[in-house]
Scaffold this motif. Structure first.
Motif, mmCIF file in Angstrom:
data_model
loop_
_atom_site.group_PDB
_atom_site.id
_atom_site.type_symbol
_atom_site.label_atom_id
_atom_site.label_comp_id
_atom_site.label_asym_id
_atom_site.label_seq_id
_atom_site.Cartn_x
_atom_site.Cartn_y
_atom_site.Cartn_z
ATOM 1 N N LYS A 14 0.799 -1.228 0.000
ATOM 2 C CA LYS A 14 0.000 0.000 0.000
ATOM 3 C C LYS A 14 0.832 1.278 0.000
ATOM 4 O O LYS A 14 0.443 2.249 -0.639
ATOM 5 C CB LYS A 14 -1.030 0.001 1.129
ATOM 6 N N THR A 32 -0.176 7.159 7.555
ATOM 7 C CA THR A 32 -0.592 7.208 8.970
ATOM 8 C C THR A 32 0.224 6.239 9.829
ATOM 9 O O THR A 32 0.390 6.466 11.024
ATOM 10 C CB THR A 32 -2.092 6.907 9.132
ATOM 11 N N GLY A 33 0.747 5.177 9.206
ATOM 12 C CA GLY A 33 1.597 4.239 9.950
ATOM 13 C C GLY A 33 2.835 4.933 10.501
ATOM 14 O O GLY A 33 3.292 4.637 11.613
ATOM 15 N N TYR A 36 2.034 6.527 13.791
ATOM 16 C CA TYR A 36 2.037 5.575 14.915
ATOM 17 C C TYR A 36 3.467 5.169 15.274
ATOM 18 O O TYR A 36 3.808 4.994 16.445
ATOM 19 C CB TYR A 36 1.184 4.344 14.579
ATOM 20 N N ARG A 37 4.314 5.032 14.262
ATOM 21 C CA ARG A 37 5.719 4.682 14.525
ATOM 22 C C ARG A 37 6.412 5.807 15.298
ATOM 23 O O ARG A 37 7.169 5.561 16.237
ATOM 24 C CB ARG A 37 6.445 4.410 13.204
ATOM 25 N N VAL A 95 5.590 -0.825 18.004
ATOM 26 C CA VAL A 95 4.529 0.118 17.604
ATOM 27 C C VAL A 95 3.125 -0.332 18.007
ATOM 28 O O VAL A 95 2.295 0.486 18.382
ATOM 29 C CB VAL A 95 4.650 0.453 16.090
ATOM 30 N N SER A 99 -0.219 1.650 19.156
ATOM 31 C CA SER A 99 -1.342 1.746 18.202
ATOM 32 C C SER A 99 -2.571 0.947 18.635
ATOM 33 O O SER A 99 -3.651 1.147 18.089
ATOM 34 C CB SER A 99 -0.897 1.299 16.799
ATOM 35 N N ARG A 105 -5.367 6.237 19.597
ATOM 36 C CA ARG A 105 -5.920 6.270 18.236
ATOM 37 C C ARG A 105 -6.814 7.501 18.056
ATOM 38 O O ARG A 105 -6.808 8.144 17.019
ATOM 39 C CB ARG A 105 -6.703 4.992 17.916
ATOM 40 N N GLY A 128 -3.270 3.390 5.527
ATOM 41 C CA GLY A 128 -3.144 2.912 6.902
ATOM 42 C C GLY A 128 -3.911 1.626 7.110
ATOM 43 O O GLY A 128 -3.885 0.714 6.279
ATOM 44 N N ARG A 129 -4.588 1.550 8.284
ATOM 45 C CA ARG A 129 -5.365 0.347 8.607
ATOM 46 C C ARG A 129 -6.851 0.664 8.768
ATOM 47 O O ARG A 129 -7.696 -0.214 8.630
ATOM 48 C CB ARG A 129 -4.871 -0.264 9.924
ATOM 49 N N ASP A 130 -7.143 1.934 9.126
ATOM 50 C CA ASP A 130 -8.526 2.308 9.451
ATOM 51 C C ASP A 130 -8.958 3.560 8.678
ATOM 52 O O ASP A 130 -9.816 4.299 9.129
ATOM 53 C CB ASP A 130 -8.654 2.570 10.967
ATOM 54 N N ARG A 179 2.442 -8.805 14.105
ATOM 55 C CA ARG A 179 1.973 -7.421 14.162
ATOM 56 C C ARG A 179 0.555 -7.301 13.586
ATOM 57 O O ARG A 179 -0.295 -6.622 14.148
ATOM 58 C CB ARG A 179 2.946 -6.536 13.377
ATOM 59 N N ASP A 183 -2.542 -5.818 15.509
ATOM 60 C CA ASP A 183 -3.198 -4.632 14.960
ATOM 61 C C ASP A 183 -4.652 -4.899 14.610
ATOM 62 O O ASP A 183 -5.498 -4.018 14.719
ATOM 63 C CB ASP A 183 -2.459 -4.141 13.715
HETATM 64 O O1 DC Z 1 1.862 0.715 7.925
HETATM 65 P P1 DC Z 1 2.958 0.563 8.976
HETATM 66 O O2 DC Z 1 3.515 -0.826 9.066
HETATM 67 O O3 DC Z 1 4.034 1.586 8.877
HETATM 68 O O4 DC Z 1 2.196 0.841 10.354
HETATM 69 C C1 DC Z 1 2.873 0.885 11.575
HETATM 70 C C2 DC Z 1 1.942 0.418 12.682
HETATM 71 O O5 DC Z 1 0.926 1.355 12.953
HETATM 72 C C3 DC Z 1 1.256 -0.904 12.414
HETATM 73 O O6 DC Z 1 1.728 -1.865 13.341
HETATM 74 C C4 DC Z 1 -0.199 -0.675 12.593
HETATM 75 C C5 DC Z 1 -0.343 0.733 13.060
HETATM 76 N N1 DC Z 1 -1.302 1.500 12.278
HETATM 77 C C6 DC Z 1 -2.579 1.608 12.760
HETATM 78 O O7 DC Z 1 -2.896 0.988 13.786
HETATM 79 N N2 DC Z 1 -3.482 2.382 12.101
HETATM 80 C C7 DC Z 1 -3.136 3.029 10.984
HETATM 81 N N3 DC Z 1 -4.033 3.793 10.362
HETATM 82 C C8 DC Z 1 -1.821 2.903 10.467
HETATM 83 C C9 DC Z 1 -0.935 2.115 11.137
#
Ligand code: DC
Length: 220
Positions: A14, A32-33, A36-37, A95, A99, A105, A128-130, A179, A183
């Motif tokens: 992504k 957005t990751g 969080y990092r 992380v 997160s 969040r 990101g994830r959400d 992870r 997550d």
């Molecule tokens: O995409 P990434 O691997 O760089 O994301 C780092 C961490 O942040 C991953 O373990 C999940 C979290 N994350 C999240 O919970 N929500 C997001 N929108 C983006 C990342």
């Protein structure tokens, strides 16, 4: 103009796809990751990783400069460039402890929503994830980018270690599968909810994946 929201697990491709689309379109790009990092780095330095109750306030005061240029993703905490640090396996391993704290969040989602609102008119790609579900559920394009577990592990190993032999795959296992398990307790990014288009990139190269996402952009 347009908001493109792309969610997916690690190794789904992504970041590369989102960045490529933003660069070509001349739009902003929000990873957005990386936020969080950076929060994990900030919390670790404050010795607060084991104190989830203080994390939201700590993250609220983090002097983070969020990069939005897809061609320059250097990220700063105050004057310190933490771009390389946030990609280390040390930070990847930490992380989720930040997160998965729901009030953290809320702090970061509010910041992300503000950034999206400011760049909506000019165009922005957010990953990101959400993003498709919480940060920008009203995005013009909502994609869940997936790939098979084996493909994701191989991509991450190549990315991090430059090879994908058995040792490299074993070393990357925690970063990908553990992870994602952690997550996915706080964000649903393994199956696409209604209105979100799943794209499986297992058999696609970067360009084909970019085209699959761009095909979803409404013609204005
Ligand atoms: O995409 P990434 O691997 O760089 O994301 C780092 C961490 O942040 C991953 O373990 C999940 C979290 N994350 C999240 O919970 N929500 C997001 N929108 C983006 C990342």
């Amino acid at each position: 103009m347009t908001v493109i929201a792309i969610d997916g697990p690690s190794g789904s491709g992504k970041s590369t796809v989102a960045k490529t689309i933003a660069k070509r379109a001349g739009w902003a790009y929000l990873d957005t990751g990386a936020m969080y990092r950076a929060a994990a780095v900030w919390a670790e330095r404050a010795g607060a990783l084991d104190r989830p109750e203080v994390l939201p306030q700590l993250v609220r005061t983090m002097p983070l400069k969020v990069p939005l240029d897809p061609g320059d993703q250097r990220i700063y905490l105050g004057d310190e460039d933490i771009s390389e640090l946030i990609r280390t396996s040390f930070v990847s391993a930490l992380v989720s402890r930040v997160s998965t704290v729901i009030p953290v969040r809320h702090v970061l989602v509010a910041l992300q929503q503000q950034i999206v609102a400011e760049h909506r008119a000019a165009g922005i790609v957010v990953e990101g994830r959400d993003i498709t579900t919480v940060v920008a559920p009203d995005a013009d394009v909502r994609v869940l980018l997936t790939a098979s577990p084996q493909v994701r592990l191989t991509r991450r190993a190549l990315d991090q270690l430059g090879q994908a032999d058995a040792a490299a795959l074993a070393a990357t296992e925690d970063e990908v599968h553990r992870r994602d398990r952690d997550d996915s307790t706080v964000a649903e990014f393994m199956t696409a909810p209604p209105g979100v288009t799943p794209i499986d990139s297992s058999e696609l190269d970067i360009e084909q994946t970019v085209q699959a996402v761009l095909a979803l952009v409404p013609v204005s």
